[in-house]
Enzyme design. Structure first.
Site, PDB file in Angstrom:
ATOM      1  N   MET B   1       0.802  -1.207   0.000  1.00 48.11           N
ATOM      2  CA  MET B   1       0.000   0.000   0.000  1.00 48.11           C
ATOM      3  C   MET B   1       0.840   1.264   0.000  1.00 48.11           C
ATOM      4  SD  MET B   1      -1.824   1.209   3.393  1.00 48.11           S
ATOM      5  CE  MET B   1      -0.170   0.887   4.058  1.00 48.11           C
ATOM      6  N   PRO B   2       1.834   1.425   0.916  1.00 45.24           N
ATOM      7  CA  PRO B   2       2.545   2.712   0.817  1.00 45.24           C
ATOM      8  C   PRO B   2       3.385   2.772  -0.451  1.00 45.24           C
ATOM      9  CG  PRO B   2       3.516   1.357   2.540  1.00 45.24           C
ATOM     10  CD  PRO B   2       2.335   0.615   2.037  1.00 45.24           C
ATOM     11  N   ILE B   3       3.374   3.943  -1.094  1.00 46.82           N
ATOM     12  CA  ILE B   3       4.263   4.233  -2.214  1.00 46.82           C
ATOM     13  C   ILE B   3       5.199   5.341  -1.746  1.00 46.82           C
ATOM     14  CG2 ILE B   3       4.445   4.991  -4.613  1.00 46.82           C
ATOM     15  CD1 ILE B   3       1.582   4.155  -5.073  1.00 46.82           C
ATOM     16  N   GLU B  40       6.257  -0.070  -1.922  1.00 43.60           N
ATOM     17  CA  GLU B  40       6.826   0.213  -3.243  1.00 43.60           C
ATOM     18  C   GLU B  40       7.647   1.507  -3.136  1.00 43.60           C
ATOM     19  OE1 GLU B  40       4.032  -0.508  -6.235  1.00 43.60           O
ATOM     20  OE2 GLU B  40       5.556  -0.412  -7.804  1.00 43.60           O
TER      21      GLU B  40
END
Lengths: 61, 61, 61, 61, 61, 61
Positions: B1-3, B40
């Site tokens: 989820m975190p980019i 990511e």
């Protein structure tokens, strides 16, 4: 405090980037009364074949 | 989820980028209890003449 | 020097954001041998109905 | 042509945002001799508990 | 693999965001022959008083 | 009005970038009933050794 990311086409001279950096920083200092050191600017150069407007690459127009 | 998008100067070795990627991912896994695959990371290398602080290009200071 | 922009879903506690900030900064300090003050992190919270994977909003899955 | 993304803390007045927009645009017009209409600016307001420097949230310092 | 960040004005319905997400993803799948799951899209809504063109806030025009 | 920033691996042909630009723009025109000229797209090519998922650089997997 402000961070600016600027996307523009390549081909600017070093002198033009210097003027953009100092001019934009001065606008922040005058408008927000902040010290110049807190203004951070990152230039990101984007080629014409990697930028599209109206569905067409700029290198095609 | 975190980019994550990371802007930094060029010149890091492949090994340093490996350590940054694995270390940052571990921080998310430990803090948010998320699986590592959802983290990511994109590195964006910015030359010193394209980065300004205090109205001056870093290549001039 | 490094600027990190992190997109993630809302709902993290202040304590989790503190741990992410200190943990990520420590990874940079250890890997690049830079002082912690040069690491700048911006969190950007994105709702599930504004994030899509595989063509579907996360709020629909 | 240039697109600017500006991250800063909330709390600026509408008048300050107007001055930033017109002042920054003028810097581009004067430096690059471009028409003002090609300068696009997006302001992104980031709360102090979503911005960290040196591993600490700004809301904690 | 592709990550898209989309800045636009608020006021889109959930149905419009669904159509944007599925339509854009289909364009990538058809053009690059990639699986839909690798396409990630983040919408960022920007108010008219935080967006300027030609030196003027959109809320003023 | 919408600005899209697209991060993807290099290696796309000019023809693929043309199709992405025209296809994505058409999705906006059909979904939001906006004129094509307001859709602006910037492609940002990211090498595999500058992109990590799950804590590993893509060039290592």
């Amino acid at each position: 405090m402000p961070i600016l990311r600027i996307e523009m086409h390549p081909g600017k001279t070093l002198e033009q980037k210097r003027e953009l950096a100092s001019g934009i920083t001065r606008v922040f200092v005058e408008t927000l009364a902040c010290p110049p050191e807190v203004v951070e600017i990152v230039f990101n150069e984007i080629e014409k074949d990697a930028w599209a407007v109206g569905g067409k690459l700029k290198s095609d127009t």
